[in-house]
Design an enzyme around this catalytic site. Structure first.
Site, mmCIF file in Angstrom:
data_model
loop_
_atom_site.group_PDB
_atom_site.id
_atom_site.type_symbol
_atom_site.label_atom_id
_atom_site.label_comp_id
_atom_site.label_asym_id
_atom_site.label_seq_id
_atom_site.Cartn_x
_atom_site.Cartn_y
_atom_site.Cartn_z
ATOM 1 N N ARG A 121 -6.611 -71.146 17.896
ATOM 2 C CA ARG A 121 -5.536 -71.490 18.836
ATOM 3 C C ARG A 121 -4.180 -71.689 18.149
ATOM 4 N NH1 ARG A 121 -9.734 -74.976 20.884
ATOM 5 N NH2 ARG A 121 -10.890 -73.850 22.496
ATOM 6 N N LYS A 143 7.515 -61.742 19.946
ATOM 7 C CA LYS A 143 6.586 -60.956 20.765
ATOM 8 C C LYS A 143 5.477 -60.437 19.864
ATOM 9 C CE LYS A 143 9.199 -59.149 24.696
ATOM 10 N NZ LYS A 143 9.656 -57.929 25.385
ATOM 11 N N GLU A 185 16.606 -48.253 17.081
ATOM 12 C CA GLU A 185 16.653 -49.621 17.636
ATOM 13 C C GLU A 185 18.010 -50.288 17.341
ATOM 14 O OE1 GLU A 185 14.537 -50.984 19.699
ATOM 15 O OE2 GLU A 185 12.522 -50.212 19.298
ATOM 16 N N LYS A 227 19.997 -59.601 18.789
ATOM 17 C CA LYS A 227 18.680 -59.918 19.345
ATOM 18 C C LYS A 227 18.484 -61.434 19.441
ATOM 19 C CE LYS A 227 13.915 -58.683 19.592
ATOM 20 N NZ LYS A 227 12.836 -57.768 19.259
ATOM 21 N N GLU A 237 11.386 -63.805 28.342
ATOM 22 C CA GLU A 237 11.747 -62.653 29.162
ATOM 23 C C GLU A 237 11.652 -62.914 30.653
ATOM 24 O OE1 GLU A 237 10.758 -58.922 27.341
ATOM 25 O OE2 GLU A 237 10.710 -57.918 29.271
ATOM 26 N N ARG A 241 16.429 -61.189 28.619
ATOM 27 C CA ARG A 241 15.742 -60.587 27.467
ATOM 28 C C ARG A 241 15.272 -59.161 27.771
ATOM 29 N NH1 ARG A 241 11.486 -63.039 23.033
ATOM 30 N NH2 ARG A 241 11.070 -61.023 22.085
ATOM 31 N N ASN A 245 14.852 -54.019 26.375
ATOM 32 C CA ASN A 245 13.950 -52.904 26.642
ATOM 33 C C ASN A 245 14.696 -51.615 26.991
ATOM 34 O OD1 ASN A 245 11.593 -54.464 26.280
ATOM 35 N ND2 ASN A 245 11.872 -55.334 28.318
ATOM 36 N N HIS A 248 13.004 -48.318 26.743
ATOM 37 C CA HIS A 248 11.590 -48.549 26.414
ATOM 38 C C HIS A 248 10.602 -48.201 27.523
ATOM 39 C CE1 HIS A 248 13.152 -50.242 22.767
ATOM 40 N NE2 HIS A 248 11.936 -50.546 22.329
ATOM 41 N N HIS A 252 7.696 -45.931 26.168
ATOM 42 C CA HIS A 252 6.266 -46.256 26.231
ATOM 43 C C HIS A 252 5.491 -45.147 26.935
ATOM 44 C CE1 HIS A 252 6.943 -50.859 25.622
ATOM 45 N NE2 HIS A 252 7.181 -50.150 24.547
ATOM 46 N N HIS A 265 7.553 -44.859 17.222
ATOM 47 C CA HIS A 265 8.124 -45.615 18.335
ATOM 48 C C HIS A 265 9.641 -45.400 18.432
ATOM 49 C CE1 HIS A 265 8.843 -48.803 21.168
ATOM 50 N NE2 HIS A 265 9.552 -49.490 20.305
#
Lengths: 366, 366
Positions: A121, A143, A185, A227, A237, A241, A245, A248, A252, A265
């Protein structure tokens, strides 16, 4: 002479942490200072490990130090690989006080962060990003994720590292193609938030491609600062935020359609940025001249600006409909109102999206 | 006539949530009120589903409602099962705004909570615990987890639900053995924190075994209140929350050694409590009379108070050394200074622990 190291702070109350950017950083006692327990697990891939594992290990001589090497590529960013990381941790009796160190690019960082978030955890986690893409984007913001066979980054958590150590010397061994993927990016960050930085990139892109240290440090720092600004306003997000993307949703879908590991990517993001910019232009939100500047900058960086020849537009649309960025009101796009000015948009006409996809498949006919 | 429903509040700032305890609760609009999006996934097991799935579904008639049924038992609380939950979510295009509903005991709750924590980096999550153990312990406090083949609950996160709906009518269909397993965790709560409640249990245990509604509601509410008190002081188990692990270092070792699914968790906890109480007694911290009262109460509840005949003490010790509750200074035990007064202890003589294990294997020779 080394460039003076920089420190940026990510201010998230009890989850705050520093980002160090400089040269020869992770061979110094900097890394050691952020390890609290007596055990570490370094996760890396064989290529990165061949260059930097010894240096990282030398900072952990007085600790129990175990290693997991993951084959290179997005196709290994899976629950199965994370499960192997757990096996190693359990087998070597790592306690909750252990520290997981991600030594590698975005794939290693995302996956190691997820493993750290879930081991007992929550174990400590340190990012040592070695690709430009990870240094400017993936390693910042907490993330973590692995891919689902049908959707990218579908499984993950928000989990902040104890620190990020960006040593630009690691870029010396980065393949050209990956350097360019990282630049995608950086272009994204500038387009979202900072027109001056976009202009700086137009002037300095050749220096960056030639791996000029000062240009790279400047671009990394500026991208990170953008960022950080955005994620400290909206860590999880809820709204702003999502601007990060840009490109993106398209990217994706491209990666899913091609299969992970065919395009990098950043390459998919480059095309995604062009599609988002063109969509913004067709909606009369973005100037023709700005669209050309975007395409031109990405072309100078030798990044793709069109979809793969093999692309199936219906499949791309289907993948987009599974994207995380979909909400009750349909797909949410990040679009541009100008260079340095991104916005969130819903209720976009999917016929227009389809038309733009069709127009961008394969070689340019112009 | 229904018992008037109770509400307890778990106060964790922006992660606060209510626990409702009563009769016929999840067939009412209560459940609907805590669903924010337009999609739900109910996770349950075939037995529980046969009794309560229709009722739960009837609260979701206007929503997209998908179902995952997991075979019963701790041995299915694995990453592989969670992976199947992700497959269903992706296949049915669940968005981040979806709600995962755990309808079942501790296994279903722990696993569904973990899936919710990780799906798209955090979907909504509602607990409908249907076993006594889950109602008094597992569903409260935000610990989610799956097991590693070599160590229990090794993989998980802290992730709080939107609400917990405890409908004691579900206990009507609970097998006797599982009812008793739940009582073990109730005894644990009393032993840690509340001598009066322990005394109440001694007087009312037969009523509870006879499933008297008022006694069950009282015991559930009091156990929940103790747990809430402790977790709101220490959500992420930095210190005092560890008291809730009374008996659990032993219990996890028993479960690992037997193999998951042979003994119920609560049965292993009962023996673990006796071992912890005996260890406390041997250290002169706990009265002989108190030890007898503990054994007597557990025996009245028809719970085991000795290790399985087949137990290998060296293996138990080895499993204990892998336990999460180990830190740099060695194994951390929760011991008793009296009924209602648990403490954390380190530096316990492992020879004494071994002796106590040996003395408790198999049938009592007394």
């Amino acid at each position: 002479m080394n460039i003076q190291p920089l420190m940026l702070k990510v201010d998230l109350s009890d989850r705050s942490y520093p980002i160090f950017i400089g040269e020869n950083l992770f061979t110094q006692d900097l890394l050691r200072r952020y390890i609290r327990g007596k055990q570490v697990l370094i996760v890396s891939n064989p290529t990165v490990a061949s260059f930097y594992l010894d240096a990282a290990k030398s900072a952990c001589l007085d600790l129990q130090c175990d290693i997991v090497l993951v084959p290179e590529g997005e196709e290994y960013k899976t629950l199965a690989t994370v499960s192997e990381i757990f096996d190693t941790l359990v087998e070597h009796k790592h306690r909750r006080s252990t520290t997981l160190i991600a030594l590698g690019g975005g794939v290693i960082g995302d996956m190691t962060g997820f493993a750290a978030a879930c081991y007992q955890r929550g174990a400590d986690f340190i990012q040592i990003p070695t690709s430009l893409l990870a240094q400017v984007d993936a390693a910042i913001g907490g993330k973590t994720a692995v891919n689902h066979p049908k959707a990218k980054n579908m499984i993950g958590t928000f989990y902040q590292p104890r620190c990020v150590i960006t040593d630009i010397n690691t870029l010396k061994t980065l393949p050209d193609r990956e350097l360019r993927a990282g630049i995608a990016e950086i272009v994204k960050a500038a387009l979202i938030w900072d027109a001056d930085f976009f202009e700086w990139l137009e002037k300095n892109i050749m220096k960056m491609l030639a791996r000029d240290s000062r240009s790279l440090v400047y671009a990394i720092e500026r991208s990170c600062a953008i960022k950080i600004k955005i994620i400290t306003m909206d860590e999880k997000e809820a709204n702003i935020r999502a601007l990060l993307n840009l490109g993106h949703t398209f990217a994706h879908a491209i990666e899913c359609e091609l299969g992970y590991g065919i395009w990098l990517h950043g390459e998919a993001v480059a095309v995604g940025i062009v599609l988002a910019a063109d969509l913004s232009y067709r909606l009369n939100w973005f100037e023709k001249d700005s669209l050309l500047r975007v395409k031109n900058l990405l072309t100078m960086a030798e990044l793709p600006i069109r979809l793969p020849q093999s692309s199936s537009v219906p499949k791309l649309l289907d993948y987009m409909s599974t994207d995380k960025k979909r909400d009750e009101s349909g797909l949410r796009f990040v679009l541009l109102k100008g260079i340095g000015n991104a916005i969130l948009a819903t209720d976009i006409d999917m016929n227009l999206v389809q038309e733009i996809l069709v127009n961008h498949v394969g070689e340019d006919g112009d």
